[in-house]
Design an enzyme around this catalytic site. Structure first.
Site, PDB file in Angstrom:
ATOM      1  N   CYS B  37      -9.599   2.062  -1.390  1.00  0.00           N
ATOM      2  CA  CYS B  37      -8.339   2.480  -2.016  1.00  0.00           C
ATOM      3  C   CYS B  37      -7.753   1.371  -2.883  1.00  0.00           C
ATOM      4  O   CYS B  37      -6.720   1.546  -3.511  1.00  0.00           O
ATOM      5  CB  CYS B  37      -7.314   2.874  -0.964  1.00  0.00           C
ATOM      6  SG  CYS B  37      -7.898   4.138   0.156  1.00  0.00           S
ATOM      7  N   CYS B 106       2.715   0.271  -2.223  1.00  0.00           N
ATOM      8  CA  CYS B 106       2.464  -1.110  -1.792  1.00  0.00           C
ATOM      9  C   CYS B 106       3.475  -1.532  -0.736  1.00  0.00           C
ATOM     10  O   CYS B 106       3.129  -2.219   0.230  1.00  0.00           O
ATOM     11  CB  CYS B 106       2.562  -2.076  -2.984  1.00  0.00           C
ATOM     12  SG  CYS B 106       1.342  -1.766  -4.263  1.00  0.00           S
TER      13      CYS B 106
END
Ligand SMILES: Cc1ncc(COP(=O)(O)O)c(C=O)c1O
Lengths: 407, 125
Positions: B37, B106
């Site tokens: 990913c 994130c």
């Protein structure tokens, strides 16, 4: 490092600067004291002068690819040329069939055009390339059917720079009377193209990858044997009805001039670019865990697509502040998916995330290359020190055996 | 993409980079994400007898925003109790770093990482 001028452009596959010689020529067809006329205005000198310039440019484009000027249809770029070619040929040949063959590593301008045709009821086969990015001719042959009307395979890939064997593919298609379209946006001026020899029926080109302006391109439409396509843009019947719209004289002149220069300088330019590309690659070869993506031999001179394992591409580019490159990392794309081209090579997703594409060109210098090597090595080192994957690799852990918490 | 000054600062001068002994009883380790990913975060905390986080370290594979999110979080958790740290939300991180919408994941990853580190620590006690 003293005489390096930053920022450094190493993204020539994305677009190129217009050569000064080209820009100068273009300026002769815009303002009031120049030949600004409509090339279709056949009743006065303004139109005649523009028409002469367009004819000249048509010849220059034809000369680079060894075609007849009557086989050149001006478009707004390679995207439009791809649309015109694939939709135009598919629609014209529906009585024979509705099956199209292309590959998974094509540019979006081809892939999305094919998707649209699928929505219209056509069937499309997307070929998997081999691990080196090249099409396996046996796989292609096996995909062809009686109702296949169009095969569309690019000449040079925009991400990995590999060169497909369009001569062989042309033979296969011609034998079966299938229209063969080639997206040559990335190959004009980089590879010799001889359309007298090649069995290519339709070929898309643009100026802005060959040191010309953006917004102009052309489709080669073969006359012998004659290839017929349906127009996609209707209007005043320009370009023998295949593409209506007032011709953009200055753009067309620019494309002609940049193709003229390409023909003259291609050989020496390629030698120089190959030297620079090899120098760049040599600068990385001794590093651990670096992988070149795509075949290194069947490849245009200026392209190096390389993965620095355990380092993420976008963060790498963030470190290369004054070098313009691109990455196959997901973070750089709107879709948050890593490069579909690298994935089609069977590269694992990590390596796609870790890839950088350096594309060198006419204005790249040895100093630029040395600077890029130094900066990239420092950045990779810094980011590997930050990378838990690098630690695991050094501890001998096989990352494929780890159970990740994918999100 | 344009980065905020805070992201650039953390990216260029990451705080608390490093690793601690993951087998030590006072250390909790959280590793989240996946290489496929494009981001993997490893966050470690060292907890004192008083239940206060004495030290924190990270290593991150990922984009600049992922690196900045984990770097910032290690700064924030030091000197805090585990309960206080549980209160930190990904939105706090995203706000502090001015992350654009495409980079909010994130900060989510950073929150997941600290939660995993706490769980690992608690499982050892
Ligand atoms: C292989 C390929 N095809 C098509 C295009 C689209 O060309 P244009 O920008 O002229 O529409 C590009 C460039 O972006 C390309 O690299």
């Amino acid at each position: 490092m003293s005489n390096v001028k930053t920022p450094i452009y190493m993204d020539y596959s994305s677009t190129t600067p217009t050569d000064q010689r080209v820009a100068d020529k273009m300026a002769e067809f815009l303002t009031v004291d120049t030949a600004f006329g409509n090339p279709a205005s056949s009743s006065h000198v303004f139109g005649w002068n523009a028409d002469v310039a367009v004819k000249n440019a048509r010849q220059q484009v034809a000369d680079l690819i060894n075609a007849d000027p009557r086989e050149i249809v001006w478009t707004s770029g390679a995207t439009e040329a791809n649309n015109l070619a694939i939709k135009g040929a598919a629609h014209f040949n529906t009585r024979k069939g509705k099956h199209i063959v292309t590959s998974k590593t094509e540019h979006k301008a081809v892939l999305d055009t094919c998707r649209q045709l699928e929505r219209e009821g056509f069937e499309v086969t997307y070929l998997d390339p081999m691990d080196n990015g090249l099409i396996d001719l046996e796989v292609l042959k096996a995909a062809l059917r009686d109702d296949t009307t169009v095969v569309s395979i690019m000449h040079v890939n925009n991400e990995i720079g590999v060169i497909q064997d369009i001569a062989a593919i042309g033979e296969i298609c011609r034998e079966r009377k299938i229209v063969f379209h080639v997206d040559a946006a990335q190959s004009t001026g980089k590879c010799p193209i001889d359309l007298e020899e090649l069995k290519v029926d339709l070929m898309s080109m643009c100026a802005h990858k060959t040191y010309g302006p953006k917004g102009i391109g052309a489709l080669f439409v073969r006359r012998k044997p004659r290839v017929r396509i349906e127009a996609q843009i209707h209007g005043g019947g320009h370009e023998r009805g295949m593409r209506s719209g007032t011709l953009a004289t200055h753009q067309i002149v620019g494309m002609g001039e940049c193709f003229r220069i390409a023909k003259e300088e291609m050989a020496t330019e390629n030698d120089r670019l190959l030297m620079l590309r090899n120098r760049l690659y040599d600068g990385f070869k001794d590093m651990e865990e670096v992988y070149v993506n795509g075949d290194l031999e069947q490849r245009v001179a200026g392209n190096l697509n390389i993965s620095f394992n355990f380092v993420e591409g976008e963060s790498l580019m963030m470190s290369l502040k004054d070098i313009a490159v691109s990455s196959g990392s997901a973070c750089t794309s709107a879709s948050l998916e890593p490069s579909y081209v690298l994935r089609a090579l069977g590269r694992n997703d990590e390596l796609a995330h870790s890839s950088l594409r350096f594309t060198l060109g006419r204005f790249t210098t040895v100093e630029d290359v040395d600077y890029a090597i130094k900066q990239t090595r420092a950045a990779v080192e810094k980011l590997r020190d930050l990378s838990p994957l690098w630690d695991m690799y050094n501890d001998g852990i096989d990352l494929d055996t780890v159970e990740w918490t994918a999100h | 993409m344009a980065y905020s000054e805070k992201v650039i600062d953390h990216y260029e001068n990451p705080r608390n980079v490093g690793a601690m002994d993951k087998d030590a009883q006072e250390v909790g380790t959280g590793m989240v994400g996946a290489p496929a990913c494009g981001d993997v975060m490893k966050l470690q905390i060292k907890v004192g007898d008083d239940g206060i986080i004495e030290d924190a370290k990270f290593k991150t594979y990922g984009c600049g925003s992922a690196i900045a999110s984990s770097s910032l979080l290690t700064e924030w958790v030091k000197g805090k109790s585990l309960d206080e740290v549980q209160e930190i939300k990904n939105t706090d991180i995203a706000e502090e770093l001015e992350l654009p919408p495409v980079k909010v994941h994130c900060s989510v990853l950073a929150e997941d990482a600290i939660k995993a580190a706490i769980a690992d620590y608690q499982s050892k006690q």
